[in-house]
Scaffold this active site. Sequence first.
Site: not given
Length: 153
Positions: A26, A45, A51, A53, A91-92, A136
Amino acid sequence: MAPPGRSPRPSPLARVSRCVSFSASHRLHSKLLSDEENQKLFGKCNNPNGHGHNYKVEVTVRGEIDPTTGMVINLTDLKDYMEEAIMEPLDHKNLDKDVPYFADVVSTTENVAVFIWENLHKRLPEGTLYKVKVYETDKNIVVYKGEASVPGK
């Protein structure tokens, strides 16, 4: 049935938690702020390329322990709800580009927790969702319990 002279024992209440992990990228960027304000507020960020997580999510449900099954909720059902509400949409994924919810909502961990709560709340039996906890990082954690702010405060 309770023995004569005794009232039935109330069902004990318990909380059950289950965890999942997902990876997503994100960019922290608010459309309400200028590029300069975003950079100052979000720092690295706000990288235009985003970037990522490895998020961990802990979902807690609460309820009476069923005297027949001994469970608050069938863990297989909870696993399926979490797959639908968390893993499939997040996810992904690039949260900002792949998840419509974040088109106009900044993809902070606070808002990720709200998104997960809202998705789970639609699926779980009424009144059972107690808490969503989103990690996070090891140091940045958000807890959301479905609460809204009080007007005027």
